[in-house]
Design a protein around this motif. Structure first.
Motif, PDB file in Angstrom:
ATOM      1  N   VAL A 134     -53.940   0.589 -24.284  1.00 44.20           N
ATOM      2  CA  VAL A 134     -53.461   0.400 -25.647  1.00 44.20           C
ATOM      3  C   VAL A 134     -52.028   0.901 -25.736  1.00 44.20           C
ATOM      4  O   VAL A 134     -51.740   2.061 -25.411  1.00 44.20           O
ATOM      5  N   ALA A 135     -51.104   0.039 -26.179  1.00 45.79           N
ATOM      6  CA  ALA A 135     -49.687   0.401 -26.222  1.00 45.79           C
ATOM      7  C   ALA A 135     -48.946  -0.440 -27.251  1.00 45.79           C
ATOM      8  O   ALA A 135     -49.407  -1.514 -27.641  1.00 45.79           O
ATOM      9  N   TRP A 136     -47.802   0.038 -27.676  1.00 45.62           N
ATOM     10  CA  TRP A 136     -46.906  -0.702 -28.562  1.00 45.62           C
ATOM     11  C   TRP A 136     -46.487  -1.999 -27.888  1.00 45.62           C
ATOM     12  O   TRP A 136     -46.218  -2.036 -26.686  1.00 45.62           O
ATOM     13  N   VAL A 144     -38.944  -6.909 -27.522  1.00 48.01           N
ATOM     14  CA  VAL A 144     -39.569  -7.763 -26.511  1.00 48.01           C
ATOM     15  C   VAL A 144     -40.233  -8.950 -27.172  1.00 48.01           C
ATOM     16  O   VAL A 144     -40.991  -8.801 -28.112  1.00 48.01           O
ATOM     17  N   LYS A 145     -39.927 -10.144 -26.679  1.00 45.33           N
ATOM     18  CA  LYS A 145     -40.476 -11.364 -27.267  1.00 45.33           C
ATOM     19  C   LYS A 145     -41.748 -11.824 -26.567  1.00 45.33           C
ATOM     20  O   LYS A 145     -42.632 -12.385 -27.180  1.00 45.33           O
ATOM     21  N   ASN A 146     -41.839 -11.610 -25.264  1.00 48.29           N
ATOM     22  CA  ASN A 146     -42.986 -12.121 -24.500  1.00 48.29           C
ATOM     23  C   ASN A 146     -43.605 -10.994 -23.689  1.00 48.29           C
ATOM     24  O   ASN A 146     -43.095 -10.626 -22.641  1.00 48.29           O
ATOM     25  N   GLN A 147     -44.698 -10.463 -24.183  1.00 48.43           N
ATOM     26  CA  GLN A 147     -45.383  -9.392 -23.479  1.00 48.43           C
ATOM     27  C   GLN A 147     -46.610  -9.933 -22.747  1.00 48.43           C
ATOM     28  O   GLN A 147     -47.383 -10.707 -23.313  1.00 48.43           O
ATOM     29  N   LYS A 148     -46.793  -9.516 -21.531  1.00 48.38           N
ATOM     30  CA  LYS A 148     -47.998  -9.882 -20.796  1.00 48.38           C
ATOM     31  C   LYS A 148     -49.172  -9.053 -21.314  1.00 48.38           C
ATOM     32  O   LYS A 148     -49.017  -7.927 -21.750  1.00 48.38           O
ATOM     33  N   THR A 149     -50.350  -9.627 -21.248  1.00 48.16           N
ATOM     34  CA  THR A 149     -51.535  -8.926 -21.743  1.00 48.16           C
ATOM     35  C   THR A 149     -52.437  -8.433 -20.618  1.00 48.16           C
ATOM     36  O   THR A 149     -53.472  -7.845 -20.881  1.00 48.16           O
ATOM     37  N   LYS A 178     -53.656  -4.006 -24.397  1.00 52.30           N
ATOM     38  CA  LYS A 178     -53.927  -4.311 -25.804  1.00 52.30           C
ATOM     39  C   LYS A 178     -52.761  -3.800 -26.642  1.00 52.30           C
ATOM     40  O   LYS A 178     -52.556  -2.597 -26.768  1.00 52.30           O
ATOM     41  N   HIS A 179     -52.013  -4.724 -27.200  1.00 50.12           N
ATOM     42  CA  HIS A 179     -50.780  -4.359 -27.890  1.00 50.12           C
ATOM     43  C   HIS A 179     -50.977  -4.045 -29.365  1.00 50.12           C
ATOM     44  O   HIS A 179     -51.779  -4.677 -30.056  1.00 50.12           O
ATOM     45  N   ILE A 180     -50.214  -3.064 -29.832  1.00 51.54           N
ATOM     46  CA  ILE A 180     -50.173  -2.695 -31.243  1.00 51.54           C
ATOM     47  C   ILE A 180     -48.839  -3.145 -31.810  1.00 51.54           C
ATOM     48  O   ILE A 180     -47.790  -2.943 -31.186  1.00 51.54           O
ATOM     49  N   LYS A 181     -48.866  -3.730 -32.979  1.00 46.79           N
ATOM     50  CA  LYS A 181     -47.645  -4.211 -33.618  1.00 46.79           C
ATOM     51  C   LYS A 181     -47.211  -3.245 -34.716  1.00 46.79           C
ATOM     52  O   LYS A 181     -48.026  -2.776 -35.504  1.00 46.79           O
ATOM     53  N   PHE A 182     -45.922  -2.928 -34.758  1.00 41.79           N
ATOM     54  CA  PHE A 182     -45.343  -2.094 -35.813  1.00 41.79           C
ATOM     55  C   PHE A 182     -44.148  -2.816 -36.416  1.00 41.79           C
ATOM     56  O   PHE A 182     -43.389  -3.483 -35.688  1.00 41.79           O
ATOM     57  N   ASP A 183     -43.943  -2.654 -37.724  1.00 40.91           N
ATOM     58  CA  ASP A 183     -42.686  -3.167 -38.259  1.00 40.91           C
ATOM     59  C   ASP A 183     -41.572  -2.186 -37.886  1.00 40.91           C
ATOM     60  O   ASP A 183     -41.819  -1.027 -37.536  1.00 40.91           O
TER      61      ASP A 183
END
Length: 571
Positions: A84-86, A92-97, A108-113
């Protein structure tokens, strides 16, 4: 050739197949008397494998780069099932999962404004906690005026608002991790570093609602932990208690070295939480009473982090690195025909690294050493800027560049060469490896540092036939508490003293020259023997051992004990 390529634009170090911890356990590896079952391991950290370093000026491709800091590389080798990470946005526009196919870790990505993340990460984590936790010695803070790097909010109201975003972000990390728990399995929730000190508390609360799930919580702290009064003096009593209670929600709390363990235990005692019913300082076990009366045992222990020796060593053995070494040697000779010895350092230009004082010590060493001797040494410093949007950091970097420029101008006029090659944009991956393989010395003199893995990296990069190195080291990084490194280094008595640092450099360089002369006359290579001892230590105490030791200790931690109340040592 030595190009101005950003240090972070390097090749992915860990491209080999790592054996997952859970796989090794499925083969019934036994620690002590208990067989370790297969677990669902969930790691939590601010960032994961991919992270855009585009904020720094650089040449070359502008794409997403791998992040290979100590935390990230350690986590990648830990056999995680879920990470689990930001997500890195908006950088970053394209993150691998997922990680490469050889490792089935799901990211597993977390989204922040932007504003929310800036408060959590930029203002509280990096603006307050990072500098505060590196102020491990009061005299350092006073003499260095380290307070200028501590970006405290203007007033308590602002601090509370920013802290609320830090708290909320920690809660978001916990919520995401709890979603990844598997019913009917043993789960491990492994929280990483100062960004997430409140997360264990939210994990513990969330677990109370999941009756069909078993889980243990571990936390590892990658930076120093300060003296007992530091948090309260800066955070205030309420926030200090919140941090301590958050960490005490774990079953296991890990630090690099014993002194950080002691500082944390001192802080727990000083905070005097009513929930803490016992503190066993001999075994570093804290007994914690939950609201319902149930008691837990929390183990606090040192686990010195390391690197993957074999992977780093193979990487440095590539033919491309050998070619880079030839190019570097030619360029060093072009800069100074008398060049014979290389001193190489690479790090982010954070105030904790003490780079200005190191540059001044180089100048003093050059002044006190005869021209015939000092002209044989070339210093290469690769130090990309850090947080240039903050005035104190920017001023510190300007002072570093000014000091290096002054020294170079002086010797260009007097002797026709530049003793310091400064790479403010860092170096490429292969160039870094080549520089370390060529290096005769490494200077490590931080004001404070959790561990300092660079000293371990140079040992891993050296190949048969390479010249050995001598380490010049202050007593302040975690690695200085490792007897193998400490006993095979020239120690700086006072890290705040330019003259002490220069003297340690001079002593190390005399050892290097004398050893070279002895080897050339057919005598034993004593430095090589020292290096082999360091290499063997890093090889044995590698990053997999670090993670395995933590998992082994976690397996023993937090076990139910009917006699727990009578065993507790009252604080």
């Amino acid at each position: 050739m030595i190009n101005n390529v950003n240090f972070f634009q390097k090749t992915q170090i860990f491209n080999h197949n790592l054996t997952k911890i859970k796989k090794s356990r499925s083969d019934q590896l036994t620690f002590g008397k208990r067989e370790m079952p297969e677990e669902n391991i969930i790691g939590l950290s601010n960032r994961a494998l991919n992270f855009d370093i585009g904020r720094y000026k650089r040449t070359g491709d502008q794409g997403v780069q791998y992040s290979n800091g100590g935390l990230v590389t350690a986590m990648k080798g830990a056999g995680l099932d879920v990470w689990v990470a930001w997500d890195g946005l908006p950088l970053v526009k394209n993150q691998k999962t997922t990680l490469p196919a050889s490792d089935k870790t799901q990211i597993k990505h977390i989204k922040f404004d932007t504003h929310y993340h800036d408060n959590f990460y930029g203002k509280i984590s990096n603006g307050v906690i990072w500098p505060l936790f590196h102020m491990t010695e009061p005299k350092f803070s006073e003499q260095e005026n380290l307070g200028r790097f501590l970006l405290m909010p203007e007033n308590e109201e602002t601090f509370n608002k920013e802290w609320e975003d830090y708290r909320s972000a920690n809660k978001d990390f916990a919520r995401s991790a709890l979603e990844s728990l598997k019913p009917g399995e043993d789960n491990i929730l492994w929280v990483q570093d100062y960004h997430l000190m409140l997360t264990p508390g939210f994990l513990r609360e969330g677990l109370k609602e999941k009756t069909n799930v078993k889980a243990k919580i571990a936390y590892f702290h990658h930076i120093p932990f300060p003296d007992k009064g530091v948090l309260k003096d800066t955070f205030g009593e309420e926030k200090t208690r919140e941090v301590v209670k958050g960490l005490l929600s774990c079953d296991l709390i890990g630090f690099h070295v014993p002194s950080y363990v002691n500082n944390f235990m001192d802080t727990v005692e000083a905070v005097n939480l009513p929930e803490v019913s016992g503190i066993d300082r001999e075994n570093n076990i804290i007994t914690y009473r939950e609201s319902g009366g149930k008691q837990r045992r929390i183990k606090v222990k040192d686990f010195p982090i390391s690197i993957d020796f074999q992977a780093e060593n193979r990487l440095a053995a590539k033919p491309e690195v050998k070619e880079e070494m030839k190019d570097i040697q030619e360029e060093l000779k072009d800069n100074n025909p008398d060049h014979k010895y290389l001193v190489f350092n690479i790090e982010r230009a954070d105030f904790t690294k003490n780079l200005v004082r190191r540059a001044k010590a180089i100048g003093q060493f050059l002044e006190k050493t005869s021209q015939n001797d000092h002209k044989q040494f070339t210093f290469v410093i690769a130090a990309p800027p850090s947080r240039m949007d903050v005035e104190s950091y920017a001023d510190n970097y300007k002072e570093l560049k000014k000091e290096i420029g002054h020294i170079n101008n002086q010797y260009e006029q007097k002797e026709g060469y530049s003793p310091i090659i400064f790479r403010e944009n860092g170096v490429s991956g292969n160039e870094k490896l080549a520089m370390f393989r060529l290096a005769d010395a490494l200077v490590v003199n931080p004001i404070a540092d959790g561990m300092n893995l660079v000293a371990k990296e140079i040992a891993a990069y050296k190949q048969p036939g390479d010249r050995p190195f001598k380490l010049v080291m202050s007593k302040t990084p975690g690695i200085a508490q490792d007897p193998v490194f400490r006993d095979n280094s020239v120690l700086i008595d006072d890290v705040l003293s330019v003259s002490d640092t220069a003297s340690a450099m001079g002593k190390a360089f005399r050892i290097i020259k004398e050893n070279r002369e002895n080897v050339e006359s057919g005598q034993e290579d004593k430095l090589l023997q020292e290096n082999l001892e360091i290499q063997q230590s890093v090889k044995e105490n590698n990053v997999k051992k670090w993670s395995d030791d933590i998992m082994e200790e976690l397996n023993k931690a937090g076990k139910p004990n009917e006699d727990l109340r009578s065993q507790a040592v009252t604080s």
